[in-house]
Design a protein around this motif. Sequence first.
Motif, PDB file in Angstrom:
ATOM      1  N   ALA A 274       8.582  -6.549  24.387  1.00  0.00           N
ATOM      2  CA  ALA A 274       9.497  -6.194  23.304  1.00  0.00           C
ATOM      3  C   ALA A 274       9.177  -6.986  22.049  1.00  0.00           C
ATOM      4  N   THR A 275       9.692  -6.498  20.928  1.00  0.00           N
ATOM      5  CA  THR A 275       9.642  -7.234  19.663  1.00  0.00           C
ATOM      6  C   THR A 275      11.066  -7.353  19.145  1.00  0.00           C
ATOM      7  N   TYR A 276      11.301  -8.452  18.417  1.00  0.00           N
ATOM      8  CA  TYR A 276      12.649  -8.738  17.951  1.00  0.00           C
ATOM      9  C   TYR A 276      12.647  -8.898  16.435  1.00  0.00           C
ATOM     10  N   VAL A 282      17.655  -6.374  15.792  1.00  0.00           N
ATOM     11  CA  VAL A 282      17.283  -5.223  16.611  1.00  0.00           C
ATOM     12  C   VAL A 282      16.143  -5.617  17.529  1.00  0.00           C
ATOM     13  N   ILE A 283      16.305  -5.339  18.817  1.00  0.00           N
ATOM     14  CA  ILE A 283      15.248  -5.527  19.804  1.00  0.00           C
ATOM     15  C   ILE A 283      14.633  -4.162  20.103  1.00  0.00           C
ATOM     16  N   THR A 284      13.312  -4.087  20.031  1.00  0.00           N
ATOM     17  CA  THR A 284      12.614  -2.847  20.351  1.00  0.00           C
ATOM     18  C   THR A 284      11.811  -3.051  21.622  1.00  0.00           C
ATOM     19  N   ARG A 285      12.152  -2.305  22.655  1.00  0.00           N
ATOM     20  CA  ARG A 285      11.385  -2.347  23.902  1.00  0.00           C
ATOM     21  C   ARG A 285      10.317  -1.263  23.840  1.00  0.00           C
ATOM     22  N   HIS A 286       9.095  -1.650  24.158  1.00  0.00           N
ATOM     23  CA  HIS A 286       7.955  -0.750  23.993  1.00  0.00           C
ATOM     24  C   HIS A 286       7.487  -0.222  25.345  1.00  0.00           C
ATOM     25  N   GLY A 287       7.245   1.084  25.411  1.00  0.00           N
ATOM     26  CA  GLY A 287       6.671   1.658  26.617  1.00  0.00           C
ATOM     27  C   GLY A 287       5.200   1.311  26.725  1.00  0.00           C
ATOM     28  N   ARG A 335      -7.703  -4.434  10.078  1.00  0.00           N
ATOM     29  CA  ARG A 335      -6.278  -4.767  10.065  1.00  0.00           C
ATOM     30  C   ARG A 335      -5.555  -4.125  11.240  1.00  0.00           C
ATOM     31  N   GLU A 336      -5.946  -2.903  11.579  1.00  0.00           N
ATOM     32  CA  GLU A 336      -5.311  -2.207  12.699  1.00  0.00           C
ATOM     33  C   GLU A 336      -5.587  -2.930  14.019  1.00  0.00           C
ATOM     34  N   GLU A 337      -6.774  -3.512  14.137  1.00  0.00           N
ATOM     35  CA  GLU A 337      -7.122  -4.213  15.376  1.00  0.00           C
ATOM     36  C   GLU A 337      -6.451  -5.571  15.483  1.00  0.00           C
ATOM     37  N   LEU A 338      -5.841  -6.037  14.407  1.00  0.00           N
ATOM     38  CA  LEU A 338      -5.204  -7.352  14.407  1.00  0.00           C
ATOM     39  C   LEU A 338      -3.683  -7.249  14.288  1.00  0.00           C
ATOM     40  N   SER A 339      -3.120  -6.093  14.531  1.00  0.00           N
ATOM     41  CA  SER A 339      -1.674  -5.934  14.388  1.00  0.00           C
ATOM     42  C   SER A 339      -1.141  -4.991  15.454  1.00  0.00           C
ATOM     43  N   GLY A 340       0.165  -5.083  15.685  1.00  0.00           N
ATOM     44  CA  GLY A 340       0.830  -4.137  16.573  1.00  0.00           C
ATOM     45  C   GLY A 340       0.950  -4.560  18.016  1.00  0.00           C
ATOM     46  N   SER A 341       0.680  -5.818  18.339  1.00  0.00           N
ATOM     47  CA  SER A 341       0.781  -6.260  19.742  1.00  0.00           C
ATOM     48  C   SER A 341       2.240  -6.351  20.173  1.00  0.00           C
ATOM     49  N   THR A 362       5.301 -14.172  17.117  1.00  0.00           N
ATOM     50  CA  THR A 362       6.383 -13.338  16.591  1.00  0.00           C
ATOM     51  C   THR A 362       5.820 -12.076  15.916  1.00  0.00           C
ATOM     52  N   PRO A 363       6.555 -10.959  15.972  1.00  0.00           N
ATOM     53  CA  PRO A 363       7.921 -10.783  16.490  1.00  0.00           C
ATOM     54  C   PRO A 363       7.993 -10.510  17.998  1.00  0.00           C
ATOM     55  N   GLU A 364       6.921 -10.750  18.729  1.00  0.00           N
ATOM     56  CA  GLU A 364       6.979 -10.606  20.176  1.00  0.00           C
ATOM     57  C   GLU A 364       7.951 -11.617  20.766  1.00  0.00           C
ATOM     58  N   VAL A 365       8.249 -11.462  22.049  1.00  0.00           N
ATOM     59  CA  VAL A 365       9.203 -12.378  22.686  1.00  0.00           C
ATOM     60  C   VAL A 365       8.588 -13.112  23.867  1.00  0.00           C
ATOM     61  N   ALA A 366       7.285 -12.896  24.128  1.00  0.00           N
ATOM     62  CA  ALA A 366       6.654 -13.558  25.272  1.00  0.00           C
ATOM     63  C   ALA A 366       5.163 -13.724  25.030  1.00  0.00           C
TER      64      ALA A 366
END
Length: 426
Positions: A274-276, A282-287, A335-341, A362-366
């Motif tokens: 997830a990201t916070y 807002v917490i977003t849980r990702h499939g 940039r795309e390869e370095l973002s969105g984790s 951040t904004p990841e939680v783990a």
Amino acid sequence: MGTHVIKMPDIGEGIAQVELVEWFVKVGDTVTEDQVVADVMTDKATVEIPSPVSGKVLALGGQPGEVMAVGSELIRIEVEGAGNHQEGTSKVAEPTPAPSVVEPVEASLPREEASKPTPPVLSAHQPSPIVPRAAGERPLASPAIRKRALDAGIELRFIHGSGPAGRILHEDLDAFLTTPTQGTQGASAGYSKRTDSEQIPVIGLRRKIAQRMQDAKRRVAHFSYVEEIDVTALEELRVHLNKKWGDSRGKLTLLPFLVRAMVVALREFPQINATYDDEAQVITRHGAVHVGIATQGDNGLMVPVLRNAEAGSLWNNAGEIVRLANAARSNKASREELSGSTITLTSLGALGGIVSTPVVNTPEVAIVGVNRMVERPMVVNGQIVIRKMMNLSSSFDHRVVDGMDAALFIQAIRGLLEQPASLFVE
């Protein structure tokens, strides 16, 4: 003759300003069309700025470390013909001397520079000719040569480079070490009293790393959890697969197995993938599981992203991890390869130590951290046997992830890795 002004380009994604990281030309240099003149950095990646024209550099519009607005004047070049600039309409500031910087040994390999070394100087203590570069001037040399010089207590600025543009080659260092007076001086330099110091501006990627780490520690309620894992069976499986298919499919490291274990465990603990957004609350849980692979390069830490790890096989993920790591280390990751984790995996390999406390990306939680594998005597079924053990040192955002869930998540990964067949049972 005319003047061509290159302005800071619009790199996209709504970016209004970028940081000027490095110049590869100076006033008076001749540049050719498509030659890279500068590196600039956005929040996500370093971008090369090429020259669209050939000509002579008249002025530079900023110094490394300066934040410049998109559309501001970056560089002026004298060109044949009218150019694109009429004198009197605007002015590009003449450059001021940059502060002296002594690059660390791990600094990345610089581009070729056309500067000529100053003439050799003789001294009473150095009867053989040397090249006395300025204290802040960075000689052209590979990281391997810089490491050799550091180990030998030698300053590279005193070594003549015979390679292109004065680049120092291994044979140049060998010649310096084997010259009696210079070799002795270099060998004893490690025991000499030193009074020098250095000031290194925090710019470019290092500044971004510092800002992100500070922001993460300030905003995230970190807590870490450490668990040891018996990876004996996993290592046996990895060796077997490499022996059977390594030549045709590529060699497997532990990382794709860890990625697979994370993917399977996250099915049961979606709150960790997830990201916070703490400003919007807002917490977003990702499939999709987009795994950031923390990668140490010559310039610093970067986190290229293995996208949709849940859909990749061991070999597909392994190959993509290698490709992304190489792209990051060579400063070619997009940039795309370095973002969105959505979750990050970090490993120091053989230097992984016993325990670490990684910082949440951040904004990841783990973030899951891997320590080195060691052989230790363990008690199994009442017998002392040698097993291959490895610790996972992982950190979580306690605002989002409860301690019990974090522990159960790591225990799930442990169970999957200790019984590696379960990684592939659906």
